[in-house]
Write an enzyme that holds these catalytic residues in place. Structure first.
Site, PDB file in Angstrom:
ATOM      1  N   TYR A 129      44.638  43.797  27.987  1.00 54.40           N
ATOM      2  CA  TYR A 129      43.239  43.510  28.348  1.00 54.40           C
ATOM      3  C   TYR A 129      42.800  45.060  29.381  1.00 54.40           C
ATOM      4  O   TYR A 129      41.121  45.695  29.086  1.00 54.40           O
ATOM      5  CB  TYR A 129      42.175  43.069  28.710  1.00 54.40           C
ATOM      6  CG  TYR A 129      40.558  42.181  28.840  1.00 54.40           C
ATOM      7  CD1 TYR A 129      40.100  42.265  28.380  1.00 54.40           C
ATOM      8  CD2 TYR A 129      40.906  42.559  30.907  1.00 54.40           C
ATOM      9  CE1 TYR A 129      38.894  42.280  28.176  1.00 54.40           C
ATOM     10  CE2 TYR A 129      39.649  42.541  30.337  1.00 54.40           C
ATOM     11  CZ  TYR A 129      38.089  42.232  30.081  1.00 54.40           C
ATOM     12  OH  TYR A 129      37.373  42.220  30.105  1.00 54.40           O
TER      13      TYR A 129
ATOM     14  N   SER B  26      34.872  47.032  33.459  1.00 58.34           N
ATOM     15  CA  SER B  26      35.164  46.043  33.803  1.00 58.34           C
ATOM     16  C   SER B  26      36.474  46.299  35.097  1.00 58.34           C
ATOM     17  O   SER B  26      36.284  47.283  35.256  1.00 58.34           O
ATOM     18  CB  SER B  26      36.615  44.938  32.979  1.00 58.34           C
ATOM     19  OG  SER B  26      37.230  43.802  33.873  1.00 58.34           O
TER      20      SER B  26
END
Length: 230
Positions: A147, A134
Site C-alpha cells: 500500500y 495518504s
C-alpha cells in the site's frame, strides 16, 4: 476557482471520501460526474450523474469520459482521483494478485483518468487535478509495504505532474490524509464518530479549500492528521 457551474469528476464515488467530496462539490455549485463500480445510495441531486466505471480498465475510463462529456458538456474543470484500496499483510506471504489489484487501482487507474482529462483541460487552459494519496506515501509502515508503495507512487506522480502542467494553467494537488473513519480495509464506522479519526467530510472540505484557492496560488501538497490521538 469559483466552483459554481464547473464540472467535476470524482472517482470512487460510492462511499467514504469520494461520496463526501461529491456532496461538498454539489454544495458549492458544481456539477458532478461520479465514477465508480457502484452508485452511491441515496445521492439524488439534479447536478449529479453517476457513470459506472472501473478505473483499472483504461477502456472503461475512456468510455466514462466520453459519456461524461456527452451528458455534462465538453468542459471538465476538476478531477478528483480518489478511487483506491489497501490490502495489508507481510510481503513474504503477500499474494501477487493483491499486489497487482492495488497498483492497478491506486496507480494505473489514476494515470488512466488523468490522461483522459488532460487534452480538454489544456484546451481550456484551466483545470485542477486532486490526487488522493495518504500519509502512507510519506513514511513506510510494517505490513503496509504494498500500500505504501502505491501511495509513494501517487505522491511522486503528483509532484512531477504539477511541474509539467503549470505552463498549461492546470493545478495539481496531492492530498495525504492520515486516519479517516471510512470502510477502508473492510472496517465499519461506528455509530458515533471516532474522535481520534478524521471524517470523510473533513477531507472533502480540505479538497474544496484547495480548489477555491486564488488562481495565483497552487496548494501542491496537503498533509492531514487527526487533532486528537489515541
Amino acid at each position: 476557482m469559483d466552483l459554481t457551474g464547473k464540472v467535476a469528476i470524482v472517482t470512487g464515488v460510492s462511499s467514504g471520501i469520494g461520496r463526501a467530496t461529491a456532496e461538498a462539490l454539489l454544495a458549492h455549485g458544481a456539477a458532478v460526474a461520479g465514477w465508480g463500480r457502484h452508485a452511491p445510495e441515496g445521492l439524488d441531486h439534479d447536478r449529479f450523474q453517476f457513470f459506472e466505471c472501473d478505473v483499472r480498465d483504461e477502456h472503461a475510463v475512456a468510455e466514462a469520459f466520453t459519456n461524461t462529456q456527452r451528458e455534462l458538456g465538453p468542459e471538465v474543470h476538476v478531477l478528483v482521483n480518489n478511487a483506491g484500496l489497501g490490502i495489508f499483510g507481510p510481503i513474504d506471504g503477500f499474494k501477487s494478485e493483491d499486489w497487482h489489484t492495488m497498483f492497478d487501482t491506486n496507480v494505473n487507474g489514476l494515470f488512466y483518468c488523468t490522461r483522459a482529462v488532460l487534452p480538454q483541460m489544456k484546451k481550456q487552459h484551466e483545470g485542477h487535478i486532486i490526487n488522493i494519496a495518504s500519509l502512507a506515501g510519506t513514511a513506510g509502515t510494517a505490513n503496509l509495504a504494498g500500500y505504501c508503495a502505491t501511495k509513494y507512487a501517487v505522491r511522486g506522480f503528483s509532484d512531477a505532474l504539477f511541474k509539467e502542467l503549470r505552463p498549461d494553467g492546470i493545478r495539481v494537488t496531492c492530498v495525504m490524509p492520515g486516519s479517516v473513519e471510512t470502510h477502508f480495509n473492510g472496517k465499519e464506522p461506528g455509530p458515533e464518530p471516532d474522535p481520534t479519526k478524521m471524517q470523510p467530510q473533513d477531507i472533502a472540505d480540505a479538497i474544496v479549500h484547495a480548489l477555491e484557492a486564488p488562481q495565483a496560488t497552487m496548494i501542491s501538497e496537503m498533509q492531514l492528521r487527526p487533532t486528537n490521538v489515541k
